[in-house]
Scaffold this motif. Structure first.
Motif, PDB file in Angstrom:
ATOM      1  N   LEU A  87       0.833  -1.208   0.000  1.00 53.45           N
ATOM      2  CA  LEU A  87       0.000   0.000   0.000  1.00 53.45           C
ATOM      3  C   LEU A  87       0.868   1.259   0.000  1.00 53.45           C
ATOM      4  CD1 LEU A  87      -2.746   1.435   0.251  1.00 53.45           C
ATOM      5  CD2 LEU A  87      -2.529   1.202   2.738  1.00 53.45           C
ATOM      6  N   PHE A  88       1.866   1.308   0.872  1.00 45.88           N
ATOM      7  CA  PHE A  88       2.760   2.465   0.915  1.00 45.88           C
ATOM      8  C   PHE A  88       3.534   2.610  -0.395  1.00 45.88           C
ATOM      9  CE2 PHE A  88       2.866   1.802   5.745  1.00 45.88           C
ATOM     10  CZ  PHE A  88       1.845   2.726   5.936  1.00 45.88           C
ATOM     11  N   LEU A  89       3.892   1.489  -1.000  1.00 46.48           N
ATOM     12  CA  LEU A  89       4.585   1.533  -2.290  1.00 46.48           C
ATOM     13  C   LEU A  89       3.708   2.181  -3.352  1.00 46.48           C
ATOM     14  CD1 LEU A  89       6.830   0.689  -4.312  1.00 46.48           C
ATOM     15  CD2 LEU A  89       5.704  -1.547  -4.446  1.00 46.48           C
ATOM     16  N   LEU A  90       2.456   1.776  -3.426  1.00 44.31           N
ATOM     17  CA  LEU A  90       1.537   2.331  -4.427  1.00 44.31           C
ATOM     18  C   LEU A  90       1.226   3.795  -4.146  1.00 44.31           C
ATOM     19  CD1 LEU A  90      -0.927  -0.679  -4.838  1.00 44.31           C
ATOM     20  CD2 LEU A  90       0.941   0.004  -6.374  1.00 44.31           C
ATOM     21  N   MET A  91       1.113   4.162  -2.872  1.00 44.47           N
ATOM     22  CA  MET A  91       0.852   5.564  -2.525  1.00 44.47           C
ATOM     23  C   MET A  91       2.039   6.445  -2.895  1.00 44.47           C
ATOM     24  SD  MET A  91      -1.079   5.188   1.158  1.00 44.47           S
ATOM     25  CE  MET A  91      -1.412   6.936   1.322  1.00 44.47           C
TER      26      MET A  91
END
Length: 397
Positions: A87-91
């Motif tokens: 999730l943090f990667l995509l954000m």
């Protein structure tokens, strides 16, 4: 719509940067977005394999009549860390990192300055009669800082901004372009980038530790267990190698946060011999990164644009300056002052928007706080420089 009339285009459809847009301009990625898939596989592959291994352990314990509640918790935490990491990667990869809007045209010729000095240079072949200072000095928290003119975006970059050659954009508080994320890391996504690498470190340590637990539980001995449990062996080796990379990156960026530096500034030894004007103390630096409000994007990529408003093309490679001229100097050069050269009126009459705190005082110098606004040429308004960000704090010294 009348017959033969072209459908109006949106900003993301005519954007001159190298970004790739998805969901009709709602998501913005770097040109190397395909590397994001590789990163997701490198994270998800080992994590899913570990969860499969834990699930197998739960099933074996059930057959043997052993309590499996402990391994259910291990499985849940592993799945949670994996989801958060991705999730943090995509954000980080899918949001505007702080792109500064380009000007549509160079400054008008009447605003030019035509003294032939080393601090002046031709802007590009479209305006051979116009010269502007390559750098402009501003005051940041009581310290002089030089902002540089960007030939591609046709604007003076705000302090700490830089032009990314991969994305072909000027980015606020530019840190670096991350090939694993496929996006620039800047003012608006640095927080999520740090959360991504720190979560990756925790996940690596977690899988590494419980893979050893799997092996240690075998009563036949560690060596025999390692020969039988190939999956745990692979996970141990993989996590051991990976944690040195992501762990070192996490520690390095924590140091940068505590000292209020960017990777770009640190690699150029920007503050080795000069005081860092942005350093506010460890506590306030941490608050600035993790608890402060993220500024809104300066671009509405879904906005409808006219053909006349399209951003001008970047200068061709034939007009690239020498390597000495292309060095990104943001601190120190005071040639114009030492030689008594007065700046043109367009560079002297600065107008600052959204002043917070104290009222304006013309007899006192302007002091930019953490994220100074960019100096952008508005071509329809001569003798004016627009400070283009609502949330940037400007106070008087």
């Amino acid at each position: 719509m009348a017959e033969g009339q072209e459908k109006p285009k949106r900003l993301y459809q005519v954007w001159k940067g190298s970004n790739r847009f998805f969901c009709r301009g709602r998501l913005i990625f770097g040109p190397d977005v395909s590397s994001l898939i590789t990163t997701i596989i490198l994270i998800g592959g080992p994590a899913v394999s570990f969860c499969i291994k834990v699930n197998h352990t739960i099933n074996v314990n059930k057959k043997d009549g052993k309590d499996s509640n402990y391994w259910y918790i291990v499985l849940f935490v592993a799945a949670l860390l994996t989801c958060l990491d991705i999730l943090f990667l995509l954000m980080t990869a899918s949001r505007d990192p702080g792109i500064i809007p380009r000007n549509t045209k160079p400054p008008e010729s009447e605003e030019g300055f035509d003294m032939n000095t080393p601090s002046m240079e031709w802007i590009n072949d479209r305006t051979p009669h116009l010269r502007l200072p390559k750098t402009k000095e501003v005051i940041v928290n009581g310290h002089p800082v030089n902002v540089k003119y960007c030939d591609t975006c046709m604007l003076y970059r705000p302090p700490r901004a830089s032009h990314c050659s991969i994305c072909n954009n000027c980015v606020q508080k530019f840190d670096h372009h991350c090939p694993w994320v496929g996006q620039c890391i800047g003012l608006r996504n640095y927080r999520f980038f740090y959360m991504f690498i720190s979560t990756s470190t925790i996940l690596c340590l977690y899988v590494f530790g419980f893979s050893w637990v799997h092996i240690a539980q075998n009563k036949e001995g560690i060596l025999k267990a390692m020969r039988k449990d190939i999956l745990s062996d692979v996970l141990i080796v993989y996590c051991f190698i990976t944690v040195w990379f992501v762990g070192g990156l996490t520690i390095f960026h924590f140091y940068l946060i505590c000292t209020n530096q960017t990777t770009y500034e640190n690699f150029r030894y920007r503050y080795d011999k000069k005081e860092n004007p942005y350093h506010k103390g460890i506590g306030r630096n941490l608050v600035e990164v993790f608890l402060s409000k993220i500024p809104p994007s300066m671009n509405n990529f879904r906005a409808v644009v006219c053909e006349d408003d399209m951003v001008a093309e970047a200068p061709s490679a034939d007009h690239v300056r020498t390597s000495k001229e292309k060095i990104d100097i943001e601190m120190g050069d005071k040639f114009s002052e030492s030689n008594g050269i007065s700046l043109p009126e367009i560079l002297q009459n600065l107008h600052y928007d959204d002043l917070e705190g104290n009222s304006k005082d013309k007899e006192r110098s302007v002091d930019f706080d953490i994220h100074p606004s960019p100096f952008v040429f508005e071509l329809g308004k001569r003798d004016e420089l627009v400070i283009a960000h609502e949330t940037e704090n400007i106070h008087q010294v």
